[in-house]
Design an enzyme around this catalytic site. Structure first.
Site, PDB file in Angstrom:
ATOM      1  N   HIS A 122      -0.734  21.908   7.676  1.00 32.03           N
ATOM      2  CA  HIS A 122      -2.131  22.306   7.855  1.00 32.03           C
ATOM      3  C   HIS A 122      -2.975  21.207   7.196  1.00 32.03           C
ATOM      4  O   HIS A 122      -2.526  20.584   6.233  1.00 32.03           O
ATOM      5  CB  HIS A 122      -2.323  23.642   7.131  1.00 32.03           C
ATOM      6  CG  HIS A 122      -3.658  24.289   7.308  1.00 32.03           C
ATOM      7  ND1 HIS A 122      -4.779  23.871   6.630  1.00 32.03           N
ATOM      8  CD2 HIS A 122      -4.059  25.352   8.052  1.00 32.03           C
ATOM      9  CE1 HIS A 122      -5.802  24.651   6.958  1.00 32.03           C
ATOM     10  NE2 HIS A 122      -5.395  25.553   7.826  1.00 32.03           N
ATOM     11  N   ASP A 199       3.213  25.178   0.147  1.00 34.63           N
ATOM     12  CA  ASP A 199       2.011  25.831   0.662  1.00 34.63           C
ATOM     13  C   ASP A 199       2.470  27.162   1.261  1.00 34.63           C
ATOM     14  O   ASP A 199       3.059  27.200   2.343  1.00 34.63           O
ATOM     15  CB  ASP A 199       1.371  24.916   1.720  1.00 34.63           C
ATOM     16  CG  ASP A 199       0.328  25.635   2.563  1.00 34.63           C
ATOM     17  OD1 ASP A 199       0.095  26.843   2.360  1.00 34.63           O
ATOM     18  OD2 ASP A 199      -0.255  24.977   3.454  1.00 34.63           O
ATOM     19  N   GLN A 202       1.044  31.059   4.650  1.00 36.00           N
ATOM     20  CA  GLN A 202       1.566  31.932   5.711  1.00 36.00           C
ATOM     21  C   GLN A 202       2.830  32.670   5.304  1.00 36.00           C
ATOM     22  O   GLN A 202       3.270  33.575   6.021  1.00 36.00           O
ATOM     23  CB  GLN A 202       1.853  31.114   6.976  1.00 36.00           C
ATOM     24  CG  GLN A 202       0.626  30.475   7.608  1.00 36.00           C
ATOM     25  CD  GLN A 202      -0.368  31.496   8.168  1.00 36.00           C
ATOM     26  OE1 GLN A 202      -0.035  32.663   8.395  1.00 36.00           O
ATOM     27  NE2 GLN A 202      -1.587  31.070   8.374  1.00 36.00           N
ATOM     28  N   LYS A 225      -5.244  36.282   3.513  1.00 40.63           N
ATOM     29  CA  LYS A 225      -4.209  36.369   4.549  1.00 40.63           C
ATOM     30  C   LYS A 225      -3.178  37.435   4.214  1.00 40.63           C
ATOM     31  O   LYS A 225      -2.161  37.575   4.888  1.00 40.63           O
ATOM     32  CB  LYS A 225      -3.513  35.011   4.707  1.00 40.63           C
ATOM     33  CG  LYS A 225      -4.424  33.934   5.293  1.00 40.63           C
ATOM     34  CD  LYS A 225      -3.682  32.644   5.484  1.00 40.63           C
ATOM     35  CE  LYS A 225      -4.584  31.460   5.728  1.00 40.63           C
ATOM     36  NZ  LYS A 225      -5.225  31.442   7.045  1.00 40.63           N
ATOM     37  N   CYS A 364      -6.116  23.828  12.687  1.00 44.60           N
ATOM     38  CA  CYS A 364      -6.189  22.935  11.508  1.00 44.60           C
ATOM     39  C   CYS A 364      -4.908  22.122  11.360  1.00 44.60           C
ATOM     40  O   CYS A 364      -4.421  21.901  10.238  1.00 44.60           O
ATOM     41  CB  CYS A 364      -6.475  23.714  10.231  1.00 44.60           C
ATOM     42  SG  CYS A 364      -8.094  24.442  10.206  1.00 44.60           S
TER      43      CYS A 364
HETATM   44  C1  LIG Z   1      -0.228  26.944   6.359  1.00 46.48           C
HETATM   45  C2  LIG Z   1      -1.633  27.024   5.858  1.00 46.48           C
HETATM   46  N1  LIG Z   1      -1.994  26.315   4.792  1.00 46.48           N
HETATM   47  C3  LIG Z   1      -3.226  26.360   4.291  1.00 46.48           C
HETATM   48  C4  LIG Z   1      -4.197  27.137   4.871  1.00 46.48           C
HETATM   49  C5  LIG Z   1      -5.561  27.153   4.286  1.00 46.48           C
HETATM   50  O1  LIG Z   1      -5.882  28.427   3.867  1.00 46.48           O
HETATM   51  P1  LIG Z   1      -7.354  28.753   3.373  1.00 46.48           P
HETATM   52  O2  LIG Z   1      -8.258  28.484   4.533  1.00 46.48           O
HETATM   53  O3  LIG Z   1      -7.296  30.193   2.997  1.00 46.48           O
HETATM   54  O4  LIG Z   1      -7.633  27.841   2.236  1.00 46.48           O
HETATM   55  C6  LIG Z   1      -3.885  27.882   6.007  1.00 46.48           C
HETATM   56  C7  LIG Z   1      -4.909  28.683   6.700  1.00 46.48           C
HETATM   57  O5  LIG Z   1      -4.816  28.988   7.864  1.00 46.48           O
HETATM   58  C8  LIG Z   1      -2.564  27.834   6.501  1.00 46.48           C
HETATM   59  O6  LIG Z   1      -2.206  28.539   7.569  1.00 46.48           O
END
Ligand SMILES: Cc1ncc(COP(=O)(O)O)c(C=O)c1O
Length: 406
Positions: A122, A199, A202, A225, A364
């Site tokens: 992401h 990270d 998800q 999430k 993203c």
């Molecule tokens: C794998 C992953 N990393 C990071 C993020 C970023 O999350 P946030 O927008 O809550 O900071 C997301 C959000 O969709 C994600 O799916």
């Protein structure tokens, strides 16, 4: 134990109707809905205990401080961290990863060092490392993806070497649904003396996270999430590392002592929580964690894997649908797909007419989309309140859309 109908009843928003149809919410990878227990906890905070934390000796301030600290302790237990000292509340995963890029990356990396990420990332786990490696003259390298949409471990073994100082990988891909072998990659990182970051944006909502078992030094995730409100996120970090790295944000609350010339940092986790925090968010997160554990990750996994297998099978029966990513046993509750001849945005707009909420776009993950020779996909993502009936409505609506366009 709650039945699935009791779970569904806990989410008032699922009763909303869209274009006269029942809302079918399949955009859970973007954000999840909130159970009334979480909504009540937030409202109760403002009704009965709102005050700034760590700043007053009055009743409300002490109550709010205790509840906010308790939320840290609860999250520590949730992911098997050693205690509150290892749990930093941030706004979201993005902020947690930026904190690491600045506190760890900017201060610990030198020219010629390597940061290793994957081709799945992401933008949140890519752009901060692009910026920091450029600033310090370090290299950014990528673990490849196999043809069937999984992490290429041979590539990981080649790329992670003694020059690697930081390995930061996504635990579950938001774009393809692939679950990555964090534990194996942690082992490689440790063999070469690198810091290991995952990270978990998800993964934390869907599976039991044990940071010790995963072997990570840091683990980032977002409350929104996983049933909690927006604006509250988490960074787990091992205490001995957090003690020794610079703070990210400077100001109130994160200091022990300040003179006009210098400052000493507060003890953990407050060293990394500058300024007035999101207290109601933290309390909401604690209740969300309680809720998830009350339902149980075994039950959540059972519901989600049934839906993922079912949707995968139904989508595979439609010859004009292309599914991205690996077969169901390697993925979480996310399915990205494309329909022949129709742009993913148009599919999402037409699905909305039937009350079906999905996401379309690059998720993203623009470089990953490019690697897949596309610029966008349509993505359906499931959570504990979704049912096979939701999947049936999605499939019927897709069939209708294809007929309309062909
Ligand atoms: C794998 C992953 N990393 C990071 C993020 C970023 O999350 P946030 O927008 O809550 O900071 C997301 C959000 O969709 C994600 O799916």
């Amino acid at each position: 134990m709650k039945t699935q109908q009791e779970i569904i009843n806990d989410f008032p928003i699922l009763k909303v109707s869209v274009n006269g149809k029942r809302l079918v919410y399949l955009d859970n990878a973007a954000t999840t809905q909130k159970p009334k227990q979480v909504i009540d906890a937030i409202s109760n905070y403002y009704l009965e205990m709102n005050a700034n934390v760590h700043r007053g000796v009055h009743y409300l301030s002490e109550l709010a401080s205790e509840e906010y600290e308790e939320a840290h302790r609860r999250v520590a237990k949730f992911i098997n961290a050693n205690g509150m000292e290892e749990i930093i509340f941030t706004r979201n995963t993005t902020e947690s990863l930026n904190l690491l890029a600045y506190s760890l990356g900017l201060n610990e990396l030198k020219k010629g060092d390597k940061v290793v990420v994957t081709r799945f990332e992401h933008h949140s786990n890519l752009v901060p490392w692009q910026q920091i490696t450029r600033k310090v003259g370090a290299k950014l390298e990528f673990i490849e993806i196999t043809d069937d949409g999984r992490l290429d471990m041979e590539s990981a073994e080649k790329i992670i070497d003694d020059n690697t100082k930081i390995v930061s990988i996504v635990h579950m891909s938001n774009a393809l649904g692939t679950i990555l072998p964090v534990k194996e990659v942690s082992k490689l990182a440790k063999e070469h003396g690198a810091y290991m970051i995952a990270d978990g944006a998800q993964s934390a909502p869907h599976m039991k996270i044990d940071v010790k078992d995963l072997g990570v030094d840091f683990f980032a995730f977002s409350g929104h999430k996983m049933l909690a409100p927006m604006g509250i996120g988490v960074l787990f970090g091992k205490q001995e590392i957090l003690e020794n790295i610079q703070p990210f944000l400077y100001g109130g609350d994160m200091i022990k002592l300040v003179t006009y010339d210098e400052a000493q940092w507060n003890h953990l986790p407050w060293k990394f929580e500058a300024g007035t925090p999101n207290v109601s968010g933290g309390i909401g997160l604690k209740v969300a964690v309680d809720y998830l554990e009350q339902v149980g990750f075994d039950t959540i996994h059972k519901i989600e894997s049934d839906l993922t297998n079912y949707a995968y099978e139904k989508l595979s029966e439609l010859p004009y649908i292309k599914i991205y990513g690996p077969e169901p046993k390697y993925r979480g509750a996310v399915i990205s797909f494309a329909m022949e001849g129709i742009h993913p945005h148009d599919i999402a707009t037409l699905l909305d007419e039937d009350g079906v909420a999905v996401r379309a776009g690059h998720h993203c993950a623009q470089p990953l989309m490019k690697l897949l020779n596309t610029d966008a996909t349509t993505r359906a993502s499931f959570y504990l309140y979704n049912t096979r009936e939701d999947v049936d409505i999605l499939i019927e609506s897709l069939q209708k859309i294809y007929k309309l366009f062909s």
